[in-house]
Design a protein around this motif. Structure first.
Motif, PDB file in Angstrom:
ATOM      1  N   THR A 182       0.834  -1.205   0.000  1.00  0.00           N
ATOM      2  CA  THR A 182       0.000   0.000   0.000  1.00  0.00           C
ATOM      3  C   THR A 182       0.867   1.253   0.000  1.00  0.00           C
ATOM      4  N   TRP A 183       1.890   1.290   0.831  1.00  0.00           N
ATOM      5  CA  TRP A 183       2.785   2.441   0.906  1.00  0.00           C
ATOM      6  C   TRP A 183       3.486   2.677  -0.433  1.00  0.00           C
ATOM      7  N   ALA A 184       3.989   1.619  -1.044  1.00  0.00           N
ATOM      8  CA  ALA A 184       4.686   1.758  -2.327  1.00  0.00           C
ATOM      9  C   ALA A 184       3.749   2.332  -3.386  1.00  0.00           C
ATOM     10  N   ASN A 185       2.522   1.850  -3.432  1.00  0.00           N
ATOM     11  CA  ASN A 185       1.562   2.364  -4.407  1.00  0.00           C
ATOM     12  C   ASN A 185       1.144   3.788  -4.085  1.00  0.00           C
ATOM     13  N   PHE A 186       1.005   4.100  -2.812  1.00  0.00           N
ATOM     14  CA  PHE A 186       0.651   5.455  -2.426  1.00  0.00           C
ATOM     15  C   PHE A 186       1.734   6.446  -2.856  1.00  0.00           C
ATOM     16  N   THR A 187       2.995   6.112  -2.615  1.00  0.00           N
ATOM     17  CA  THR A 187       4.066   7.033  -3.004  1.00  0.00           C
ATOM     18  C   THR A 187       4.106   7.217  -4.514  1.00  0.00           C
ATOM     19  N   ASP A 188       3.785   6.174  -5.269  1.00  0.00           N
ATOM     20  CA  ASP A 188       3.679   6.314  -6.727  1.00  0.00           C
ATOM     21  C   ASP A 188       2.543   7.274  -7.097  1.00  0.00           C
ATOM     22  N   LEU A 189       1.431   7.188  -6.375  1.00  0.00           N
ATOM     23  CA  LEU A 189       0.303   8.080  -6.655  1.00  0.00           C
ATOM     24  C   LEU A 189       0.616   9.534  -6.309  1.00  0.00           C
ATOM     25  N   VAL A 190       1.393   9.749  -5.270  1.00  0.00           N
ATOM     26  CA  VAL A 190       1.803  11.116  -4.927  1.00  0.00           C
ATOM     27  C   VAL A 190       2.557  11.731  -6.100  1.00  0.00           C
ATOM     28  N   VAL A 191       3.497  10.974  -6.665  1.00  0.00           N
ATOM     29  CA  VAL A 191       4.259  11.459  -7.828  1.00  0.00           C
ATOM     30  C   VAL A 191       3.332  11.660  -9.016  1.00  0.00           C
ATOM     31  N   PHE A 192       2.459  10.701  -9.265  1.00  0.00           N
ATOM     32  CA  PHE A 192       1.521  10.773 -10.392  1.00  0.00           C
ATOM     33  C   PHE A 192       0.665  12.034 -10.322  1.00  0.00           C
ATOM     34  N   PHE A 193       0.091  12.301  -9.146  1.00  0.00           N
ATOM     35  CA  PHE A 193      -0.774  13.476  -9.010  1.00  0.00           C
ATOM     36  C   PHE A 193       0.022  14.775  -9.095  1.00  0.00           C
ATOM     37  N   ARG A 194       1.240  14.803  -8.593  1.00  0.00           N
ATOM     38  CA  ARG A 194       2.061  16.012  -8.716  1.00  0.00           C
ATOM     39  C   ARG A 194       2.361  16.280 -10.183  1.00  0.00           C
ATOM     40  N   GLN A 195       2.727  15.249 -10.931  1.00  0.00           N
ATOM     41  CA  GLN A 195       3.006  15.420 -12.360  1.00  0.00           C
ATOM     42  C   GLN A 195       1.753  15.864 -13.102  1.00  0.00           C
ATOM     43  N   GLY A 196       0.613  15.279 -12.761  1.00  0.00           N
ATOM     44  CA  GLY A 196      -0.644  15.678 -13.388  1.00  0.00           C
ATOM     45  C   GLY A 196      -1.005  17.117 -13.076  1.00  0.00           C
ATOM     46  N   ALA A 197      -0.808  17.514 -11.829  1.00  0.00           N
ATOM     47  CA  ALA A 197      -1.094  18.896 -11.433  1.00  0.00           C
ATOM     48  C   ALA A 197      -0.186  19.865 -12.169  1.00  0.00           C
ATOM     49  N   ASP A 198       1.097  19.534 -12.245  1.00  0.00           N
ATOM     50  CA  ASP A 198       2.046  20.414 -12.924  1.00  0.00           C
ATOM     51  C   ASP A 198       1.746  20.540 -14.413  1.00  0.00           C
ATOM     52  N   ALA A 199       1.179  19.491 -14.996  1.00  0.00           N
ATOM     53  CA  ALA A 199       0.854  19.504 -16.425  1.00  0.00           C
ATOM     54  C   ALA A 199      -0.549  20.041 -16.706  1.00  0.00           C
ATOM     55  N   GLY A 200      -1.335  20.282 -15.656  1.00  0.00           N
ATOM     56  CA  GLY A 200      -2.715  20.750 -15.851  1.00  0.00           C
ATOM     57  C   GLY A 200      -3.623  19.668 -16.407  1.00  0.00           C
ATOM     58  N   SER A 201      -3.362  18.428 -16.027  1.00  0.00           N
ATOM     59  CA  SER A 201      -4.094  17.284 -16.572  1.00  0.00           C
ATOM     60  C   SER A 201      -5.358  16.954 -15.785  1.00  0.00           C
ATOM     61  N   HIS A 202      -6.282  16.293 -16.485  1.00  0.00           N
ATOM     62  CA  HIS A 202      -7.403  15.615 -15.847  1.00  0.00           C
ATOM     63  C   HIS A 202      -6.911  14.238 -15.417  1.00  0.00           C
ATOM     64  N   VAL A 203      -7.620  13.622 -14.473  1.00  0.00           N
ATOM     65  CA  VAL A 203      -7.339  12.240 -14.086  1.00  0.00           C
ATOM     66  C   VAL A 203      -8.663  11.489 -14.076  1.00  0.00           C
ATOM     67  N   ILE A 204      -8.654  10.316 -14.703  1.00  0.00           N
ATOM     68  CA  ILE A 204      -9.815   9.437 -14.672  1.00  0.00           C
ATOM     69  C   ILE A 204      -9.413   8.170 -13.929  1.00  0.00           C
ATOM     70  N   PHE A 205     -10.225   7.809 -12.928  1.00  0.00           N
ATOM     71  CA  PHE A 205     -10.019   6.582 -12.153  1.00  0.00           C
ATOM     72  C   PHE A 205     -11.115   5.601 -12.542  1.00  0.00           C
ATOM     73  N   THR A 206     -10.720   4.368 -12.842  1.00  0.00           N
ATOM     74  CA  THR A 206     -11.706   3.331 -13.150  1.00  0.00           C
ATOM     75  C   THR A 206     -11.389   2.070 -12.357  1.00  0.00           C
ATOM     76  N   VAL A 207     -12.426   1.388 -11.978  1.00  0.00           N
ATOM     77  CA  VAL A 207     -12.301   0.056 -11.376  1.00  0.00           C
ATOM     78  C   VAL A 207     -13.600  -0.684 -11.691  1.00  0.00           C
ATOM     79  N   GLY A 208     -13.477  -1.939 -12.014  1.00  0.00           N
ATOM     80  CA  GLY A 208     -14.660  -2.737 -12.337  1.00  0.00           C
ATOM     81  C   GLY A 208     -14.566  -4.109 -11.736  1.00  0.00           C
ATOM     82  N   GLN A 209     -15.675  -4.806 -11.812  1.00  0.00           N
ATOM     83  CA  GLN A 209     -15.728  -6.154 -11.269  1.00  0.00           C
ATOM     84  C   GLN A 209     -15.181  -7.163 -12.236  1.00  0.00           C
TER      85      GLN A 209
END
Length: 90
Positions: free
Chosen positions: A63-90
């Motif tokens: 969980t920690w490893a994935n969370f730290t990856d998401l912190v980087v992902f969201f910072r890069q997205g914010a800096d680029a002015g990007s949208h983010v779409i989250f999907t999960v299905g059964q």
């Protein structure tokens, strides 16, 4: 981070959430200072019976490893002015 934003799908078969660039920036700012101890404290509040058999030290490390990856992902997205779409299905 995951279930916020605009829900683009209604139904029980999947979740599709859209975060606008402003929300992506908000998330990036909010998670930037979340440390391992704070995430561990939240993880430790999980109801083990609801969570399942994977609860424990190895799962938190995952969980920690994935969370730290998401912190980087969201910072890069914010800096680029990007949208983010989250999907999960059964």
């Amino acid at each position: 981070m995951i279930l916020g934003g605009v829900q683009l799908h209604e139904g029980d078969d999947c979740i599709v959430s859209l975060l606008t660039p402003d929300r992506v920036r908000d998330v990036a700012d909010a998670v930037a200072d979340v440390g391992r101890e704070a995430l561990q404290a939240g993880y430790d509040c999980i109801d083990i019976e609801d969570y399942g058999p994977n609860f424990g030290h190895e799962d938190f490390a995952y969980t920690w490893a994935n969370f730290t990856d998401l912190v980087v992902f969201f910072r890069q997205g914010a800096d680029a002015g990007s949208h983010v779409i989250f999907t999960v299905g059964q």
